[in-house]
Design a protein around this motif. Structure first.
Motif, short mmCIF file in Angstrom:
data_model
loop_
_atom_site.label_atom_id
_atom_site.label_comp_id
_atom_site.label_asym_id
_atom_site.label_seq_id
_atom_site.Cartn_x
_atom_site.Cartn_y
_atom_site.Cartn_z
N VAL A 68 16.91 25.06 18.80
CA VAL A 68 17.46 25.31 20.13
C VAL A 68 16.42 25.98 21.02
CG1 VAL A 68 19.20 26.61 21.42
CG2 VAL A 68 19.85 25.40 19.33
N LEU A 69 15.74 27.02 20.50
CA LEU A 69 14.71 27.70 21.29
C LEU A 69 13.55 26.77 21.61
CD1 LEU A 69 14.46 31.29 19.75
CD2 LEU A 69 15.70 30.53 21.78
N LEU A 70 13.18 25.93 20.65
CA LEU A 70 12.11 24.96 20.88
C LEU A 70 12.50 23.99 21.99
CD1 LEU A 70 9.36 23.76 20.00
CD2 LEU A 70 10.62 22.34 18.37
N SER A 71 13.76 23.56 21.99
CA SER A 71 14.24 22.64 23.02
C SER A 71 14.18 23.29 24.40
CB SER A 71 15.67 22.19 22.71
OG SER A 71 15.74 21.55 21.45
N ILE A 72 14.52 24.56 24.47
CA ILE A 72 14.46 25.28 25.74
C ILE A 72 13.02 25.36 26.23
CG2 ILE A 72 14.82 27.52 26.85
CD1 ILE A 72 17.23 27.90 25.00
N TRP A 73 12.10 25.70 25.31
CA TRP A 73 10.68 25.73 25.65
C TRP A 73 10.22 24.37 26.17
CZ3 TRP A 73 6.49 28.55 26.49
CH2 TRP A 73 6.47 29.89 26.08
N LEU A 74 10.65 23.33 25.52
CA LEU A 74 10.23 21.97 25.89
C LEU A 74 10.74 21.61 27.28
CD1 LEU A 74 8.81 19.41 24.87
CD2 LEU A 74 11.00 18.65 23.95
N ASP A 105 20.86 32.93 14.65
CA ASP A 105 20.03 34.13 14.66
C ASP A 105 18.80 33.86 15.54
OD1 ASP A 105 18.65 36.44 14.22
OD2 ASP A 105 18.83 36.40 12.04
N PHE A 106 18.97 34.05 16.86
CA PHE A 106 17.89 33.75 17.80
C PHE A 106 16.76 34.77 17.68
CE2 PHE A 106 21.45 31.52 19.89
CZ PHE A 106 20.86 30.27 20.02
N GLU A 107 17.09 36.00 17.31
CA GLU A 107 16.05 37.01 17.15
C GLU A 107 15.09 36.61 16.02
OE1 GLU A 107 15.53 41.78 16.13
OE2 GLU A 107 17.53 40.89 16.28
N PHE A 108 15.65 36.16 14.91
CA PHE A 108 14.82 35.73 13.79
C PHE A 108 13.99 34.52 14.15
CE2 PHE A 108 14.48 33.25 9.76
CZ PHE A 108 13.60 34.10 9.12
N ALA A 109 14.59 33.56 14.89
CA ALA A 109 13.86 32.37 15.32
C ALA A 109 12.70 32.75 16.25
CB ALA A 109 14.80 31.40 16.02
N ALA A 110 12.92 33.74 17.12
CA ALA A 110 11.87 34.19 18.02
C ALA A 110 10.73 34.84 17.24
CB ALA A 110 12.44 35.17 19.04
N TRP A 111 11.07 35.60 16.19
CA TRP A 111 10.04 36.19 15.33
C TRP A 111 9.21 35.09 14.68
CZ3 TRP A 111 7.92 40.78 14.61
CH2 TRP A 111 8.59 41.92 15.07
N GLN A 112 9.86 34.03 14.23
CA GLN A 112 9.13 32.92 13.61
C GLN A 112 8.16 32.29 14.59
OE1 GLN A 112 12.41 30.47 12.05
NE2 GLN A 112 11.72 31.01 10.00
N MET A 113 8.59 32.12 15.83
CA MET A 113 7.72 31.53 16.85
C MET A 113 6.51 32.41 17.10
SD MET A 113 10.38 29.92 19.62
CE MET A 113 11.09 28.28 19.32
N LEU A 114 6.70 33.70 17.11
CA LEU A 114 5.58 34.62 17.29
C LEU A 114 4.61 34.53 16.12
CD1 LEU A 114 4.15 36.98 18.72
CD2 LEU A 114 5.70 38.53 17.49
N TYR A 115 5.13 34.53 14.90
CA TYR A 115 4.28 34.50 13.72
C TYR A 115 3.58 33.15 13.51
CZ TYR A 115 5.44 39.11 11.92
OH TYR A 115 5.55 40.47 11.76
N LEU A 116 4.13 32.08 14.09
CA LEU A 116 3.44 30.80 14.00
C LEU A 116 2.09 30.84 14.70
CD1 LEU A 116 6.37 28.25 14.41
CD2 LEU A 116 4.91 28.54 12.41
#
Length: 259
Positions: free
Chosen positions: A86-92, A45-56
């Motif tokens: 996975v999204l964090l790894s891409i950012w990194l 669920d990449f959409e949910f993971a992206a929401w978490q990154m925003l709220y952090l």
């Protein structure tokens, strides 16, 4: 409000797990399920993971409310979906390539830097910090009347990832736009801007880590996790007085690594 997924609880009417569900909830089963999903992108669920990154960045408390929801529905505090990792790894990877470009590194030097940052700085240091915090929290922070509970290692790793993401964005992305023309100019403004970014980034890491452990109802005295703010602010003031430039040190270290 964070999006959430509905899931039937494996708990029976008497509050106990049946033998099959109990087996599924062993630590080994959880790790296997997590690693198996790591290679199944359609199930993430990449959409949910992206929401978490925003709220952090905007409201990290909301992220940990979802961890409470997961405990109630899936009987575990740690994430069971590797989409955030996975999204964090891409950012990194993207930000490290940007760092290589800003520091005028060649192709192979940038690849070498990327391998160092991913496997040593992120994974290696992350495993070390997570294990240390897992040990300290279980050894010293669990309430006496809650000895039947313990902090999951996976949750400690998730807390580290949550805290690491804002630090990564600030130091490996936002900072890139100021390195050559402001921070590395050997002026007071240069190390003021650079060191202030470090102060904000490390401060975010400390605060998000504190929120992660204070969200667990069976831990006590989690306020001690905020104590590193005192030496952090002291070090910040000392760096400005003595002209230390942390970003210049980081850039020199990165260049030394890829020689």
């Amino acid at each position: 409000m964070l999006p959430s997924m509905s899931m039937n609880s494996p708990v029976q009417g008497n509050g106990a797990l049946n033998s099959r569900d109990a087996a599924r909830h062993t630590a080994g089963a959880k790790r296997y399920k997590y690693l198996r999903r790591l290679f199944r992108f359609r199930q993430m669920d990449f959409e949910f993971a992206a929401w978490q990154m925003l709220y952090l960045f905007t409201s990290p408390q909301r992220v940990y409310r979802n961890f409470h929801y997961r405990k109630q529905t899936k009987d575990q505090w740690a994430r069971d979906d590797p989409a955030f990792l996975v999204l964090l790894s891409i950012w990194l990877c993207v930000s490290t390539i940007g760092f290589g470009f800003v520091l005028d590194m060649g192709f192979f030097e940038t690849i070498k830097l990327l391998l160092w940052v991913v496997f040593i700085d992120c994974i290696g240091v992350g495993l070390l910090i997570s294990t240390l915090m897992w040990f300290i929290s279980n050894k010293y922070l669990v309430k006496r009347q809650s000895r039947d509970y313990d902090v999951e290692w996976g949750y400690a790793f998730d807390v580290h990832l949550n805290a690491f993401y804002p630090l990564l964005v600030i130091l490996h992305f936002i900072q890139l736009f100021f390195i050559n023309h402001v921070i590395l100019t050997d002026t007071f403004i240069g190390y003021l801007v650079g060191n202030t970014l470090w102060l904000v980034a490390v401060g975010y890491y400390i605060y998000v880590t504190f929120l992660g452990y204070s969200a667990l109802p069976f831990l006590k005295n989690t306020v001690i996790l905020l104590y590193p703010f005192a030496p952090l602010i002291l070090l910040y003031g000392l760096s400005l007085a003595l002209g230390w430039n942390f970003t210049h040190m980081l850039c020199s270290f990165y260049k030394y690594r890829v020689k």
